[in-house]
Design an enzyme around this catalytic site. Structure first.
Site, PDB file in Angstrom:
ATOM      1  N   HIS A 162     -92.628  29.465 -61.440  1.00 25.62           N
ATOM      2  CA  HIS A 162     -93.227  30.384 -62.610  1.00 25.62           C
ATOM      3  C   HIS A 162     -94.022  29.794 -63.711  1.00 25.62           C
ATOM      4  O   HIS A 162     -95.010  30.084 -64.162  1.00 25.62           O
ATOM      5  CB  HIS A 162     -92.228  31.128 -63.205  1.00 25.62           C
ATOM      6  CG  HIS A 162     -91.544  32.316 -62.393  1.00 25.62           C
ATOM      7  ND1 HIS A 162     -90.245  32.448 -61.972  1.00 25.62           N
ATOM      8  CD2 HIS A 162     -91.950  33.327 -61.540  1.00 25.62           C
ATOM      9  CE1 HIS A 162     -89.716  33.170 -61.164  1.00 25.62           C
ATOM     10  NE2 HIS A 162     -90.687  33.829 -61.107  1.00 25.62           N
TER      11      HIS A 162
ATOM     12  N   SER B 208     -87.541  29.477 -55.693  1.00 22.83           N
ATOM     13  CA  SER B 208     -87.424  30.706 -55.733  1.00 22.83           C
ATOM     14  C   SER B 208     -86.449  31.109 -56.482  1.00 22.83           C
ATOM     15  O   SER B 208     -85.339  30.085 -56.606  1.00 22.83           O
ATOM     16  CB  SER B 208     -87.001  31.114 -54.343  1.00 22.83           C
ATOM     17  OG  SER B 208     -86.696  32.487 -54.341  1.00 22.83           O
TER      18      SER B 208
END
Ligand code: PAF
Length: 284
Positions: A39, A187
């Site tokens: 992210h 993830s």
């Protein structure tokens, strides 16, 4: 540095409108929180390309099936705000569920064609939930660039089509998958794995490589490419293959004969997690 953390839609829209009126460009990074270095790469890219970066943190109940991990999904807003700030965000939008879905929701955004294949079959209704929440975020944010990871290949295709079909003034930016030292795709769900399960996770990238190598050697039969990927996953005792596909990147359908650019996709269950990964490849 403290960045604003907004909970109300009205505040978000007013702040972004004011920034745009002052000449700023806006980058939007939609997330469900549990922010990791993958992210952070999306946020950093948005910060390089836009004056203002809004990271949204919302675990969207609409995109989870009844037996999926909505309750268990990791939530730590303070840590997310720190990660977002360090990566270059200028604000976080973290609405409660009641703000996003205040009453009965009668409207669902359904992107036909791209959602009844691949993960759309494994997770019925998932992409309607994604398209609906992302459409709402686009409506709230207004004109912007929106950043999504290529790890979620089908999601990116669905969001692109939805934004184009509904004429949102949003430029969709796909960003390369961030990988760990052993090339496992980053993830939030990797956090579900114990050490042994985590050590099994590189099986996904190994399967994708095996598929890509076959293609590079001239294989044009999708069944053979699929089988090669399934065999690699099956050889890992802790992994169960959920999906191994080779598709046209535009239609997400498997052509009868593989030719030119394709995308390989793998989904595998390892312990409590369902992990996905993909790789672009081409026939020689
Ligand atoms: O990729 C995700 O984290 C989510 O599916 C998204 C795009 C934020 C929608 O909830």
């Amino acid at each position: 540095m403290t960045i604003p953390v907004l909970e109300r839609i009205g505040e978000l829209s007013a702040l972004l409108d004011a920034k745009r009126a002052a000449g700023a460009t806006v980058g939007l990074v939609p997330t469900m929180g549990a922010l990791h270095p993958g992210h952070a790469t999306l946020i950093a890219r948005a910060a390089e390309e836009c004056d203002v970066v809004c990271v949204t943190v919302f675990v969207n109940p609409l995109q989870f099936g009844p037996n999926e991990d909505f309750e268990a999904y990791p939530r730590d807003l303070d840590a997310d705000v720190r990660t977002a700030t360090d990566a270059g965000a200028t604000m976080v939008f973290a609405p409660p569920v009641t703000e996003m879905y205040p009453g009965d929701q009668s409207t669902t955004v359904h992107v036909s064609g791209l959602t009844n294949v691949l993960d759309g079959l494994a997770r019925p209704g998932h992409f309607d939930g994604v398209a609906t929440v992302v459409a709402k975020l686009f409506a709230m944010a207004g004109r912007c660039h929106a950043y999504f990871g290529e790890k979620d290949f089908q999601q990116l295709a669905v969001v692109r089509r939805m934004a184009a079909d509904l004429s949102f003034p949003v430029e969709i930016v796909g960003c390369p998958t961030a990988r760990d030292h052993d090339e496992v795709a980053l993830s939030s769900r990797n956090a579900y794995l114990n050490a042994e399960e985590r050590a099994a996770a590189p099986v996904l990238i190994r399967a994708l490589r095996a598929g890509a190598e076959l293609l590079a050697r001239g294989e044009s039969d999708p069944a053979r490419v699929r089988r090669a990927m399934v065999e690699i996953v099956a050889a890992e005792a802790l992994a169960t293959c959920d999906q191994a596909e080779v598709v046209d990147p535009r239609t997400l359908r498997t052509p009868d004969t593989l030719e030119g650019e394709v995308v390989l996709l793998v989904a595998a269950r390892i312990g409590p997690a369902r992990l996905i990964d993909n790789m672009r490849a081409s026939t020689s």
